[in-house]
Write a protein that holds these residues in place. Sequence first.
Motif, PDB file in Angstrom:
ATOM      1  N   UNK A  47      -4.177  10.575   9.312  1.00 50.41           N
ATOM      2  CA  UNK A  47      -5.035  11.314   8.370  1.00 50.41           C
ATOM      3  C   UNK A  47      -4.525  11.135   6.950  1.00 50.41           C
ATOM      4  N   UNK A  48      -3.215  11.270   6.761  1.00 47.57           N
ATOM      5  CA  UNK A  48      -2.634  11.099   5.434  1.00 47.57           C
ATOM      6  C   UNK A  48      -2.849   9.679   4.937  1.00 47.57           C
ATOM      7  N   UNK A  49      -2.625   8.694   5.809  1.00 49.92           N
ATOM      8  CA  UNK A  49      -2.770   7.295   5.408  1.00 49.92           C
ATOM      9  C   UNK A  49      -4.203   6.974   5.016  1.00 49.92           C
ATOM     10  N   UNK A  50      -5.165   7.513   5.741  1.00 50.67           N
ATOM     11  CA  UNK A  50      -6.563   7.214   5.436  1.00 50.67           C
ATOM     12  C   UNK A  50      -6.939   7.706   4.040  1.00 50.67           C
ATOM     13  N   UNK A  51      -6.453   8.896   3.697  1.00 49.77           N
ATOM     14  CA  UNK A  51      -6.796   9.437   2.376  1.00 49.77           C
ATOM     15  C   UNK A  51      -5.904   8.874   1.273  1.00 49.77           C
ATOM     16  N   UNK A  52      -4.736   8.329   1.644  1.00 51.48           N
ATOM     17  CA  UNK A  52      -3.834   7.744   0.646  1.00 51.48           C
ATOM     18  C   UNK A  52      -4.145   6.282   0.370  1.00 51.48           C
ATOM     19  N   UNK A  53      -4.968   5.655   1.203  1.00 55.58           N
ATOM     20  CA  UNK A  53      -5.230   4.216   1.088  1.00 55.58           C
ATOM     21  C   UNK A  53      -5.669   3.779  -0.313  1.00 55.58           C
ATOM     22  N   UNK A  54      -6.507   4.545  -1.035  1.00 53.16           N
ATOM     23  CA  UNK A  54      -6.923   4.094  -2.366  1.00 53.16           C
ATOM     24  C   UNK A  54      -5.790   3.985  -3.382  1.00 53.16           C
ATOM     25  N   UNK A  55      -4.615   4.490  -3.051  1.00 53.05           N
ATOM     26  CA  UNK A  55      -3.498   4.433  -3.997  1.00 53.05           C
ATOM     27  C   UNK A  55      -2.950   3.016  -4.172  1.00 53.05           C
ATOM     28  N   UNK A  56      -3.280   2.118  -3.249  1.00 53.93           N
ATOM     29  CA  UNK A  56      -2.915   0.717  -3.406  1.00 53.93           C
ATOM     30  C   UNK A  56      -1.419   0.489  -3.509  1.00 53.93           C
ATOM     31  N   UNK A  57      -0.987  -0.164  -4.593  1.00 50.24           N
ATOM     32  CA  UNK A  57       0.424  -0.535  -4.734  1.00 50.24           C
ATOM     33  C   UNK A  57       1.336   0.684  -4.815  1.00 50.24           C
ATOM     34  N   UNK A  58       0.791   1.846  -5.145  1.00 51.91           N
ATOM     35  CA  UNK A  58       1.611   3.053  -5.201  1.00 51.91           C
ATOM     36  C   UNK A  58       2.073   3.488  -3.811  1.00 51.91           C
ATOM     37  N   UNK A  59       1.487   2.899  -2.771  1.00 45.18           N
ATOM     38  CA  UNK A  59       1.925   3.235  -1.418  1.00 45.18           C
ATOM     39  C   UNK A  59       3.369   2.810  -1.173  1.00 45.18           C
ATOM     40  N   UNK A  60       3.809   1.724  -1.840  1.00 42.51           N
ATOM     41  CA  UNK A  60       5.182   1.259  -1.643  1.00 42.51           C
ATOM     42  C   UNK A  60       6.200   2.293  -2.124  1.00 42.51           C
ATOM     43  N   UNK A  61       6.131   2.786  -3.373  1.00 39.51           N
ATOM     44  CA  UNK A  61       7.109   3.800  -3.790  1.00 39.51           C
ATOM     45  C   UNK A  61       6.938   5.128  -3.059  1.00 39.51           C
ATOM     46  N   UNK A  62       5.702   5.476  -2.698  1.00 34.99           N
ATOM     47  CA  UNK A  62       5.500   6.709  -1.937  1.00 34.99           C
ATOM     48  C   UNK A  62       6.158   6.603  -0.559  1.00 34.99           C
ATOM     49  N   UNK A  63       6.026   5.438   0.051  1.00 37.49           N
ATOM     50  CA  UNK A  63       6.668   5.216   1.340  1.00 37.49           C
ATOM     51  C   UNK A  63       8.182   5.299   1.230  1.00 37.49           C
ATOM     52  N   UNK A  64       8.711   4.720   0.170  1.00 32.71           N
ATOM     53  CA  UNK A  64      10.160   4.772  -0.045  1.00 32.71           C
ATOM     54  C   UNK A  64      10.616   6.214  -0.249  1.00 32.71           C
ATOM     55  N   UNK A  65       9.854   6.992  -0.999  1.00 29.84           N
ATOM     56  CA  UNK A  65      10.204   8.398  -1.224  1.00 29.84           C
ATOM     57  C   UNK A  65      10.212   9.167   0.092  1.00 29.84           C
ATOM     58  N   UNK A  66       9.222   8.900   0.960  1.00 28.20           N
ATOM     59  CA  UNK A  66       9.167   9.579   2.255  1.00 28.20           C
ATOM     60  C   UNK A  66      10.367   9.216   3.115  1.00 28.20           C
TER      61      UNK A  66
END
Length: 222
Positions: free
Chosen positions: A103-122
């Motif tokens: 659910x989180x990934x589906x709504x976060x998908x539009x963030x594009x390249x920002x997914x990389x730093x968000x993933x690292x933060x998680x």
Amino acid sequence: MLWMAAFHFVFDLNHFGLLEPRQDFYRDALWTTQRTAIVSLFLFTAGVGQALALDAAQPAARFWRRWAQIAGCAALVSAASALMFPASWISFGVLHGIALMLVIARFAAPLGVWLWPLGLAALLLPLFVAHPVFDSRWTNWVGLVTRKPVTEDYVPLLPWLGVMLWGLAAGQWLLAHRRALLRGALPRAAAPLAALGRWPLAFYMLHQPVLIGAIVGWQALR
């Protein structure tokens, strides 16, 4: 999935006292490292799968139907584990984690390249933040625990969300820059694995009952 099934088969043999010497699946690096790798592969490929689904314009109804199947199977895992392991039943395992993270990934998908730093933060946050309030069965799904709970499977939101977000980001990058890699024909030898990969939830739910049933049946025949 084959690695997971092999891992669980050895775990089952150990559980029923058929391995010598006995193995410690909870502390021995030989087994804990494998578990980490298997869960990482599951979540990373689930993230890639979400990138593909969104690229194919998957309808929301289909997503939520699949989500309901995963959530329902997670509930069955909790119930079955409570019967087999009353003191360490699974309250938030891999299916519970996947249901929430999808659910989180589906709504976060539009963030594009920002997914990389968000993933690292998680991935990094649990290394620096922990509090006893997250140690109960009702809150340990967050992952900011001060001690690992006693349970047969534990895949909390943090840090594992980071792996799925990286899978989602990798899938988006491949679709944008190396789409041919995701559309090429499979070698004939890989066809059975591809067929298996189309039914991951069914395989996940059935492989343990089949393995345990085979072991118990073999013991009875002896």
